[in-house]
Every structure is written in structure tokens, then in C-alpha cells.
Design an enzyme around this catalytic site. Structure first.
Site, short mmCIF file in Angstrom:
data_model
loop_
_atom_site.label_atom_id
_atom_site.label_comp_id
_atom_site.label_asym_id
_atom_site.label_seq_id
_atom_site.Cartn_x
_atom_site.Cartn_y
_atom_site.Cartn_z
N HIS A 64 0.81 -1.22 0.00
CA HIS A 64 0.00 0.00 0.00
C HIS A 64 0.85 1.27 0.00
O HIS A 64 1.96 1.29 0.52
CB HIS A 64 -0.89 0.04 1.25
N LYS A 73 6.71 5.77 7.46
CA LYS A 73 6.25 4.91 8.55
C LYS A 73 7.42 4.37 9.36
O LYS A 73 8.47 4.04 8.81
CB LYS A 73 5.46 3.72 8.00
N TYR A 133 2.47 1.05 14.01
CA TYR A 133 3.24 1.96 13.18
C TYR A 133 2.88 3.42 13.40
O TYR A 133 1.74 3.76 13.67
CB TYR A 133 3.17 1.60 11.69
N ASP A 172 -7.03 -5.86 -1.67
CA ASP A 172 -5.66 -6.23 -2.05
C ASP A 172 -5.63 -7.23 -3.21
O ASP A 172 -4.68 -7.26 -3.98
CB ASP A 172 -4.89 -6.78 -0.85
#
Length: 186
Positions: A64, A73, A133, A172
Site C-alpha cells: 500500500h 512509517k 506503526y 488487495d
């Protein structure tokens, strides 16, 4: 004494970070983020959102990215084990289109810093995993992009044991291959 070890990866600007663990008979303590130490090591971003997910064995989330609001991130696995992957999507980068993966686990306590301009995903290797994250920008659902996890051009080796059923979200399953993307970062 440094609170973290910063290890450059083969991808430009991405790091594997290992915190120093201070342990005794009671357990342990470690810092998971220190703005000054990160800045001193070239990671000069501000994090604005923290996320956490929990997944079962075989779940693969990714790959992603956000198009207009790319997120850097700092990721870690606080329970279980995952194989974490980043793909450089920056056309101007020397590592454009390349990927790197690292095992993150509650046991090894490693973190992976993935800068803005990368696609990101992970595969759950343990019975379950809790994944945490920090992000440099807020999540925008209308800004999503992604690459098919099994794209042959990028060629990620997800370290999936033979016979393991990969569990994907419906979204996905529909992600395009790298050569069919209509978007890259400059």
C-alpha cells in the site's frame, strides 16, 4: 550510550532500527522512539498518527501507499512475527522499483523506517501478530494506491512457507501490477 542502532538498508533512505534493551530480573525497558536521536541519524520527520493492527497467520497486508499524501512509517511488531516489505516508488531514486524485507518480531524488537514515497506491506508468520506503526501523514481513504503482492516485476520474496494459504483483503486482491500502475512519486 546510544538508545538505538540505525542500520542502512539497500533502499535509499530506509533503515532497520534496533532499540537498546535495558533488562534485569523484573523484565526490560526500551525506548521505541526518540525524536532527537532519530534526527541525529538523518530521520528528520514528524509523526502525526499511530496505528495498530492484529492479524492471524497467513495474512498479507499490502503493498500500500498514498498518492497525494505519502506516509513515512516507523513500523514494529509488538506480538508475534511478520515479514515486512518496502518498495521504492520514487522515480528519481537510485533504488526505484527495488524492494527490501526484514523480519520484525516481539522477540527481536527491530523497527523498520520506511520513508514517504514507498509502498509497504507485511506477511504474518506467527499464529497471530500485533503490528504498530507511526505515520508522518494522516490516513486518507480516497488517496490509496497499491501494488499486487505477487507482482513479478518487483519480485518480492515474502518468505511464505510452502503450503501456506495467503489471506488477502478483497481490496488487495484487485491491486494492479507494477507495470500497470498509473502513479509513481517524483
Amino acid at each position: 550510550m546510544a538508545k538505538f542502532t540505525f542500520e542502512k538498508t539497500p533502499l535509499c533512505d530506509a533503515y532497520v532500527i534496533t532499540p537498546t534493551i535495558f533488562g534485569d530480573s523484573r523484565g526490560y525497558f526500551s525506548e521505541t522512539y526518540n525524536k532527537q536521536e532519530f534526527h541525529d541519524n538523518g530521520i528528520t520527520v514528524d509523526f502525526v498518527q499511530d496505528n495498530e493492527s492484529r492479524s492471524c497467520r497467513g495474512v498479507l497486508r499490502g503493498l500500500h501507499f498514498q498518492k497525494k499524501n505519502p506516509q513515512g512509517k516507523l513500523v514494529r511488531c509488538t506480538e508475534g512475527e511478520v515479514y515486512d516489505v518496502a518498495v521504492d516508488m520514487r522515480k528519481s531514486s537510485a533504488t526505484f522499483g527495488k524492494w527490501y524485507g526484514v523480519t520484525l518480531s516481539a522477540e527481536n524488537k527491530k523497527m523498520f523506517y520506511i520513508p514517504e514515497g514507498f509502498a509497504h506491506g507485511f506477511f504474518v508468520k506467527s499464529e497471530s501478530a500485533t503490528f504498530s506503526y507511526k505515520c508522518t501523514r494522516l490516513y486518507c481513504p480516497d488517496d490509496e494506491g497499491g501494488i499486487a503482492w505477487d507482482d513479478k516485476t518487483v519480485g518480492v520474496d515474502w518468505q511464505i512457507p510452502e503450503g501456506t494459504k495467503v489471506i488477502l483483503s478483497d481490496k488487495d486482491r484487485l491491486l494492479p501490477t507494477f507495470d500497470r500502475l498509473d502513479f509513481f512519486f517524483d
